[in-house]
Design a protein around this motif. Sequence first.
Motif, PDB file in Angstrom:
ATOM      1  N   SER A 398       3.818  -0.747 -44.639  1.00 46.13           N
ATOM      2  CA  SER A 398       4.148   0.472 -43.904  1.00 46.13           C
ATOM      3  C   SER A 398       3.042   0.825 -42.925  1.00 46.13           C
ATOM      4  O   SER A 398       3.317   1.275 -41.798  1.00 46.13           O
ATOM      5  CB  SER A 398       4.398   1.632 -44.873  1.00 46.13           C
ATOM      6  OG  SER A 398       3.258   1.879 -45.679  1.00 46.13           O
ATOM      7  N   GLY A 399       1.779   0.615 -43.306  1.00 52.45           N
ATOM      8  CA  GLY A 399       0.681   0.893 -42.380  1.00 52.45           C
ATOM      9  C   GLY A 399       0.738   0.006 -41.157  1.00 52.45           C
ATOM     10  O   GLY A 399       0.534   0.452 -40.026  1.00 52.45           O
ATOM     11  N   GLN A 400       1.036  -1.288 -41.366  1.00 54.65           N
ATOM     12  CA  GLN A 400       1.109  -2.211 -40.242  1.00 54.65           C
ATOM     13  C   GLN A 400       2.304  -1.927 -39.343  1.00 54.65           C
ATOM     14  O   GLN A 400       2.179  -1.882 -38.118  1.00 54.65           O
ATOM     15  CB  GLN A 400       1.176  -3.648 -40.759  1.00 54.65           C
ATOM     16  CG  GLN A 400       1.378  -4.696 -39.677  1.00 54.65           C
ATOM     17  CD  GLN A 400       0.313  -4.671 -38.603  1.00 54.65           C
ATOM     18  OE1 GLN A 400      -0.850  -4.420 -38.890  1.00 54.65           O
ATOM     19  NE2 GLN A 400       0.709  -4.928 -37.356  1.00 54.65           N
ATOM     20  N   VAL A 401       3.473  -1.732 -39.931  1.00 53.55           N
ATOM     21  CA  VAL A 401       4.689  -1.569 -39.132  1.00 53.55           C
ATOM     22  C   VAL A 401       4.665  -0.278 -38.327  1.00 53.55           C
ATOM     23  O   VAL A 401       5.011  -0.252 -37.144  1.00 53.55           O
ATOM     24  CB  VAL A 401       5.934  -1.620 -40.042  1.00 53.55           C
ATOM     25  CG1 VAL A 401       7.190  -1.212 -39.283  1.00 53.55           C
ATOM     26  CG2 VAL A 401       6.099  -3.027 -40.603  1.00 53.55           C
ATOM     27  N   TYR A 402       4.242   0.809 -38.948  1.00 52.93           N
ATOM     28  CA  TYR A 402       4.322   2.101 -38.274  1.00 52.93           C
ATOM     29  C   TYR A 402       3.079   2.452 -37.475  1.00 52.93           C
ATOM     30  O   TYR A 402       3.154   3.191 -36.493  1.00 52.93           O
ATOM     31  CB  TYR A 402       4.561   3.212 -39.300  1.00 52.93           C
ATOM     32  CG  TYR A 402       5.860   3.078 -40.058  1.00 52.93           C
ATOM     33  CD1 TYR A 402       7.025   2.618 -39.436  1.00 52.93           C
ATOM     34  CD2 TYR A 402       5.934   3.395 -41.404  1.00 52.93           C
ATOM     35  CE1 TYR A 402       8.206   2.491 -40.137  1.00 52.93           C
ATOM     36  CE2 TYR A 402       7.124   3.272 -42.112  1.00 52.93           C
ATOM     37  CZ  TYR A 402       8.251   2.819 -41.474  1.00 52.93           C
ATOM     38  OH  TYR A 402       9.428   2.696 -42.175  1.00 52.93           O
ATOM     39  N   ARG A 403       1.912   1.879 -37.890  1.00 54.48           N
ATOM     40  CA  ARG A 403       0.665   2.346 -37.271  1.00 54.48           C
ATOM     41  C   ARG A 403      -0.247   1.207 -36.847  1.00 54.48           C
ATOM     42  O   ARG A 403      -1.405   1.440 -36.476  1.00 54.48           O
ATOM     43  CB  ARG A 403      -0.049   3.291 -38.242  1.00 54.48           C
ATOM     44  CG  ARG A 403       0.808   4.506 -38.535  1.00 54.48           C
ATOM     45  CD  ARG A 403       0.428   5.238 -39.822  1.00 54.48           C
ATOM     46  NE  ARG A 403      -0.841   5.916 -39.732  1.00 54.48           N
ATOM     47  CZ  ARG A 403      -1.356   6.649 -40.720  1.00 54.48           C
ATOM     48  NH1 ARG A 403      -0.692   6.766 -41.857  1.00 54.48           N
ATOM     49  NH2 ARG A 403      -2.520   7.247 -40.566  1.00 54.48           N
TER      50      ARG A 403
END
Length: 942
Positions: A398-403
């Motif tokens: 989630s950190g990579q995909v969104y931010r």
Amino acid sequence: MFKLSSWFSAGVLLATFFAAGAQAEPASEVSIPFEKFQLSNGLTVVVHEDHKAPVVAVSVWYHVGSADEPTHKTGFAHLYEHLMFEGSENHKESYFRPFEQVGATDMNGTTANDRTNYYETVPTTALDMALWMESDRMGHLLNAIGKPELDKQRGVVQNEKRQDENQPYGRVDENIQANAFPANHPYHHDTIGSMQDLNAASLADVKQWFKDYYGAANTTIVLAGDITPALAKEKMQKYFGDIPAGPPVARQQPWIAARTTSTRGEMVDQVAQTRIVREWNTPPAGDAQQPLLNLAATVLGGGKTSRLYNRLVYQDKLADDVSVGISPFALASKFELEVDVKTGVDAKRVEQAVAEEWQRFLSEGPTQEEIDRARTRAQAGFVRSLEKVSGKSVILASGQVYRDDPAAYQTDLARLQAATPASVLAAAKQWISRGDYTLTITPGKVDPGKAEIESAGLPASKDAPKAKFPVKREFSIVKSDLDRSSGVPAVTQFPDLTFPSLQRGKLKNGIEVILAERHTIPVVHFDVLFDSGYAADQGRKLGTGSFTASMLDEGTTTLDSLAIARQRESLGAILATGCNLDTCSASLNALKSQLDPSLQLFTDVLRNPAFRDADIARIRGQWLAGIAQEKTEPTGLALRALPPLLYGAGHAYAIPFTGSGTPESIQSLDADDLRAFTRDFLRPDNAKILVAGDTTLAEIVPKLDAAFGDWKASATPIPKKNLGHVALQEKPRVFLLDRPGSQQSLILAGSVAPSTKVPNNLEIKTMNSAFGGVFTSRLNLNLRDAKHWSYGAGSFLSDAIGQRPLMLYAPVQTDKTAESVSEILREAQDLIGAKPLTDSEILKVKNSDVRSLPGAFESTGAVLGSMKNIVIYGRPDDYVQTLKQRIEAQKDSDIEAAAKEIVHPQALTWVIVGDLSKIEKSVRALKLGDVKIIDADGKIVR
């Protein structure tokens, strides 16, 4: 992708770390080490090493969700997620089969507003197989999808939609989204889409969706577990390097669409009580104010110690429950208040009380003590989520995909740590002081033909930001020498199970202590287990056991309910009490750093319950509301009705299997009833203490001796439960329960089966798995895959010391009710007649059961669960360690014999919950047996 009702589900919900409660750890000490790299085709890979178990979590995130769907194409992202499980060009059958064969765990796919993900945890030796499968459907899917596959999954998705909307309050989210966001906002519609758009989806449409969004450059894959970055690079290049990047994907831009005025809506639903929902649009996940608003939500409505719970439930007694929380998304978030209004209370009084507390919060702000407790819950909930590699893979993905940063969680934890009462108040004033939408849901009849929401929602806005394409980059593929025509890579070796040896000790008063050491995270789990359960209600008022257990943490002789809750939150302890069919228990999950004070609180709760009249009255109101809620849910209705019909009057199991009792019995319960149950069953000579986690026997026994060693039992003997033998029914019976307006019928058919303690329990379990217990079981492949009349069907054996129930379960679309009953009956008849289980069906289950063992006990909670089964069902201490050999030693003939012993089509009792105006005639025409109409209490009305 696939779920059954909440009662049957074995799935695990991975919530955001703000939602979980536990002990805080400094943000600087929380770390998930990783290495990130990118293939030449743009595929992003994140690798986290964790060698504590021989498993790897594979998490594949495509940066596309329902927010990317154009007008009149709602539901496409979710529909395509389903199609990804249909098989690929080089594996032309169910995607689940190879994974079942290697014992994959935590396997599924989900669609959200902003992403679609697919995930599985596999034995280390099966990683090549998993990567081959994921890469084959990413790079080689289009030619495997035809109209039959589309039509099948369209039908499955539409039944998923029916099943969701058939639940109480099941249409609320659709209404909220339509009225929270403008008509041209990506979040205006819900993920599952409209029936009209799903019906209109063409093969060309869905193939174009794949071409547009399922390229390598729009994908992030996280590998977490027993793997190194060097090996990951080699394997990712091998399996994914030749897949094209795909076209550039325009990214939706953040659009909070905050509102400045208050609006209202109303909805009628088949619910037990009025619910009020208020929603504000707030900044997206990753915004600096998101952690502050999470703290505000916890202070306002995050459990018993919150302001609104204290005011509405404890003080004014206007509501049975209240909660406040945030649903974080990439473009905007939803800040929501939810209140279940006590029956007979005017909803306007509730709204007035909410408004007063809301304004007081916005005027004065939170206290430092409130912030500290809320921060503790949030930080430590995150720490606990790190125990399983699948949990860590979600955080990194989630950190990579969104931010664009797998370590984005560190930023959030730092912001959380820096929060002050002033900063939380400032964020609250900016975002939740105006612009709410209030939806009131009231009990009533639902128009069966009404498929759309009651309100058209907000109109389009001129402020919509335009999607932006990323900076142009050049990608390239690497030619692969992988021969996919040879099929899925064979997995010939499997890692061994590692399970801690059980250690035993005794306290001064004879209580046995059983320990499993597990030092992966600094947490210790306790479970004090009592032989009692719902079955101990016999001769008492139904629901006494569960109600008594639930009251243990509602007040001691020195602490009231709120004081217990405050201490628990400050310590970060998770404390729970409750019952199941045969046992009651009190459990504690404590951080090692707070073990002594947590154990002291736990001891007080267990040994010194006060059972104050005011607390009993409060919990009674909530309990009665819960029973009323069960009577509006299809599954709850069936589970209340079927067991008394199966076991007959006088049997300890002839009770609603929800354990909640009846309104009449709960209404009459008093403190003397609870004290009597405690005296008779919740006593040291009827208890065993199970411990799992970061401790040793030498350390924990003295602590437990200090806590429980002087605990004395009453002189009265422990009552005996009547678990006498029940004969099979001589002929089928059918009971219909009317639920007007239902979009689906819930079919639950049952008969009694031998105890879980029988010697051939493994053979019975294997038989049931092949028949209806796994995704590729006969029942599910028939009603879901072949007929697509249901979102999921199966068979279940509830564990029990006495004769347990075998239940066949299927929620089906209303117009296929009779046909589905016929198919279930035919499958049962074939199983013991013309079509016994094949060698391959049996081997599939045995292989899956054996090969899933290394990943099945990754968490301390799973270890404790097996320990409880060892104690309850009298199994040897090395039961788990020797399970592999015993599973493999099962004979096909013994499994076939188990089917004939367990499955009795002629003895089934059928309970069917649905709209009788549409199903009664066709069900009666089946001539299964006597047909009776029953009410929500299981009483025959005609």
